[in-house]
Scaffold this active site. Sequence first.
Site, PDB file in Angstrom:
ATOM      1  N   ASP A  88       0.846  -1.207   0.000  1.00  0.00           N
ATOM      2  CA  ASP A  88       0.000   0.000   0.000  1.00  0.00           C
ATOM      3  C   ASP A  88       0.874   1.247   0.000  1.00  0.00           C
ATOM      4  O   ASP A  88       2.044   1.197   0.413  1.00  0.00           O
ATOM      5  CB  ASP A  88      -0.956   0.026   1.201  1.00  0.00           C
ATOM      6  CG  ASP A  88      -0.245   0.144   2.547  1.00  0.00           C
ATOM      7  OD1 ASP A  88       0.800  -0.506   2.748  1.00  0.00           O
ATOM      8  OD2 ASP A  88      -0.733   0.915   3.413  1.00  0.00           O
ATOM      9  N   GLU A 153       0.029  -0.904   5.926  1.00  0.00           N
ATOM     10  CA  GLU A 153       1.092  -0.312   6.757  1.00  0.00           C
ATOM     11  C   GLU A 153       0.869   1.168   6.964  1.00  0.00           C
ATOM     12  O   GLU A 153       1.057   1.695   8.061  1.00  0.00           O
ATOM     13  CB  GLU A 153       2.474  -0.558   6.129  1.00  0.00           C
ATOM     14  CG  GLU A 153       3.640  -0.308   7.084  1.00  0.00           C
ATOM     15  CD  GLU A 153       4.109   1.129   7.195  1.00  0.00           C
ATOM     16  OE1 GLU A 153       4.845   1.441   8.133  1.00  0.00           O
ATOM     17  OE2 GLU A 153       3.749   1.967   6.328  1.00  0.00           O
ATOM     18  N   GLU A 154       0.450   1.845   5.896  1.00  0.00           N
ATOM     19  CA  GLU A 154       0.309   3.300   5.988  1.00  0.00           C
ATOM     20  C   GLU A 154      -0.919   3.721   6.801  1.00  0.00           C
ATOM     21  O   GLU A 154      -1.130   4.904   7.047  1.00  0.00           O
ATOM     22  CB  GLU A 154       0.264   3.929   4.589  1.00  0.00           C
ATOM     23  CG  GLU A 154       1.506   3.662   3.726  1.00  0.00           C
ATOM     24  CD  GLU A 154       2.771   4.365   4.226  1.00  0.00           C
ATOM     25  OE1 GLU A 154       2.725   5.017   5.277  1.00  0.00           O
ATOM     26  OE2 GLU A 154       3.809   4.224   3.553  1.00  0.00           O
ATOM     27  N   THR A 315     -15.537  38.261   6.914  1.00  0.00           N
ATOM     28  CA  THR A 315     -15.453  38.528   8.348  1.00  0.00           C
ATOM     29  C   THR A 315     -16.337  37.542   9.091  1.00  0.00           C
ATOM     30  O   THR A 315     -17.559  37.579   8.977  1.00  0.00           O
ATOM     31  CB  THR A 315     -15.891  39.974   8.647  1.00  0.00           C
ATOM     32  OG1 THR A 315     -17.145  40.210   8.003  1.00  0.00           O
ATOM     33  CG2 THR A 315     -14.866  40.981   8.147  1.00  0.00           C
TER      34      THR A 315
HETATM   35  N1  BES Z   1       8.693   3.557   5.486  1.00  0.00           N
HETATM   36  C1  BES Z   1       8.024   4.326   6.482  1.00  0.00           C
HETATM   37  C2  BES Z   1       8.806   4.382   7.784  1.00  0.00           C
HETATM   38  C3  BES Z   1       9.980   5.304   7.689  1.00  0.00           C
HETATM   39  C4  BES Z   1       9.770   6.660   7.637  1.00  0.00           C
HETATM   40  C5  BES Z   1      11.255   4.836   7.633  1.00  0.00           C
HETATM   41  C6  BES Z   1      10.835   7.529   7.528  1.00  0.00           C
HETATM   42  C7  BES Z   1      12.313   5.687   7.509  1.00  0.00           C
HETATM   43  C8  BES Z   1      12.119   7.042   7.458  1.00  0.00           C
HETATM   44  C9  BES Z   1       6.656   3.735   6.753  1.00  0.00           C
HETATM   45  O1  BES Z   1       6.003   3.339   5.582  1.00  0.00           O
HETATM   46  C10 BES Z   1       5.798   4.827   7.347  1.00  0.00           C
HETATM   47  O2  BES Z   1       5.550   5.799   6.704  1.00  0.00           O
HETATM   48  N2  BES Z   1       5.339   4.643   8.573  1.00  0.00           N
HETATM   49  C11 BES Z   1       4.418   5.535   9.195  1.00  0.00           C
HETATM   50  C12 BES Z   1       3.745   4.741  10.277  1.00  0.00           C
HETATM   51  C13 BES Z   1       2.411   5.258  10.694  1.00  0.00           C
HETATM   52  C14 BES Z   1       1.410   5.342   9.584  1.00  0.00           C
HETATM   53  C15 BES Z   1       1.852   4.409  11.821  1.00  0.00           C
HETATM   54  C16 BES Z   1       5.124   6.750   9.749  1.00  0.00           C
HETATM   55  O3  BES Z   1       6.283   6.658  10.195  1.00  0.00           O
HETATM   56  O4  BES Z   1       4.530   7.827   9.719  1.00  0.00           O
HETATM   57 MN    MN Z   2       5.229   5.216   4.613  1.00  0.00          MN
END
Ligand code: BES
Ligand code: MN
Length: 455
Positions: A88, A153-154, A315
Site C-alpha cells: 500500500d 502499513e500506511e 469577516t
Molecule cells: N517507510 C516508512 C517508515 C519510515 C519513515 C522509515 C521515515 C524511515 C524514514 C513507513 O512506511 C511509514 O511511513 N510509517 C508511518 C507509520 C504510521 C502510519 C503508523 C510513519 O512513520 O509515519
Molecule cells: Mn510510509
Amino acid sequence: MKNVLESIDQNKERYLDELKDYLRIPSISTLPESKQYIIKCSNFVADELKRIGMDKTEIFKTDNHPIVYGEKFTDAKKPTVLIYGHYDVQPVDPLELWSSDPFDPVVKDGKIYARGANDNKGQNFVHMKSVEAYLNTKGELPVNVKFLIEGEEEIGSISLAKFIKTHKELLKCDVVLISDTSIYAPNVPTINYGLRGLCYMEVEVIAANRDLHSGSFGGGVANPINELARIIAKLHDKNFKVTIPGFYDDVIKLSAKEKENYRKLNFSDSKFAKELKVKELQGEKGYSTLERLSARPTLDCNGIVGGFIQEGAKTVLPSKASTKISMRLVPNQNPDKIAKLFTKYIKEITPNTVKVNIKNLHGGLPFLVTLDNKYIQAAANAVSKAFGGKTMFTREGGSIPIVVDFANLLKAPVILMGLGLDTDDIHSPNEHFHLSNFYRGIKSSALLFDEIKNF
Ligand code: BES
Ligand code: MN
C-alpha cells in the site's frame, strides 16, 4: 555467488520494467475509492511471488486489505527468513506539485519517480528479485524464504497485527528481514537499529454553536482558532521541550557510548539546513540534530483547519477549529499512556470559554534492535559488500509499528536493511528511489542469504 551477482547485473533492465508495472497500480490504502487497486495490487504481488518460484502463495482476506503470503522451503536444516514489506502507498496530494504522474513511473537522473517507488514497493521488490536471481541461477535457494507483504502499513497495520497472533506457526522463522527505512547517506551501507513509535491525536475546539459575524460578536465570545493556537503554543517550552507532565518519564537516556556513536556519524547541520532551505535548524535544547531526529520524542501538528480559507476576505468568527497532532515516541514510551497524559493536559489548559474534543487516532510502539546477534553482523557484512565501505548503524526517526509484534510474537531478530534516502521524498510529491540503491539492495539481499546459509 558470483553467478547470482552477475545475473542481477544482466537483468537490471527487466527488473526496472517489472518494478514500473508494480508502481502503476494506485494502491492507496486510506482512500475507500482505491479499494479495487488494493485488490489488484495484492494480486500482482501474489502472481509475482508465484512467477519467481515460490511453491506456496496465498492471499489472505482480512476485515480490511488483503495480506499476501508466499514461501519456498529448501531444507529444514537451513534458516528461515521472513521478508516483510507493504504494497500500500500514501495518497498523492497535492497532485499539482508532482513533476510527472505519480502512477506513471519516470526514470530521470538515475532515479525512478512514482508514489511507492521507495515506500515501499521499490524496497520490497528488491527481495523478490534477489530470490528470483538465486533461483534462476542455481535452481534453489540457500535458505528457506517466507514473504509477508501487507496492504495496511500506511494506516496502522491493524489486520496484520491480528493475523500474526493467529498465524504464528505459518510465520515461524529465524530472522525477519525488512527494507522500509533509509541508508545514512548516499553510498553508505547502513543497518538501522531503532524505530520511533507514534501517538496520533486529533483536537477539536468548539466555541459558539454556529459561525458568527465577527463585528457583531467579536470581542464577546471566544474564537476557537485563537484558543486552539494558544493551546498548541503551550505544548512546547522555550527550549522546545514538550510540556505535557510525565511526557519524558519513560524515555531511556542515551548512554555515553551511544552518544559517542552518534557523534562519530559526523552529521552536518549546515548541509541539512541548506538542503531544506532554512536559515537555522530548530529542536529540543541539549541534543544534537541527529539525536533529536531519531533518539528523542517529538510533538508536531500535522494539519490545522478552521474558519474561512478561500480567496478574499470574509469577516467571521468560526464555531470550530481542529488540528491533528503526532508525537513520535522512543523506548520505553507507551502510546496509550502518552495519549492519556496528552488528553489530561489539553483539558487542563483549555479555557472554560470553549469545549474541546480529543480523539486518539492511532499509535505504535517504538523499537530497538538487539545488535549483538549473528544475523545483524551478517546483514552488516552483506550491505558492506554490496555498497562498498564500512557499515554504519543508525536509528530511524520514522515508525513501522508492526515490527514490535514480529519481535514479541515470533521471537526472531529483526534486520532493518534500509535502502532509501531521507531525501527521497516519501509521503511527498515526487517520491523517488535511486536505481543504484535498488540494484545494490538486490545484491545485498542475495549476499545476506549467502552469509546466513550455514547458521
Ligand atoms: N517507510 C516508512 C517508515 C519510515 C519513515 C522509515 C521515515 C524511515 C524514514 C513507513 O512506511 C511509514 O511511513 N510509517 C508511518 C507509520 C504510521 C502510519 C503508523 C510513519 O512513520 O509515519
Ligand atoms: Mn510510509
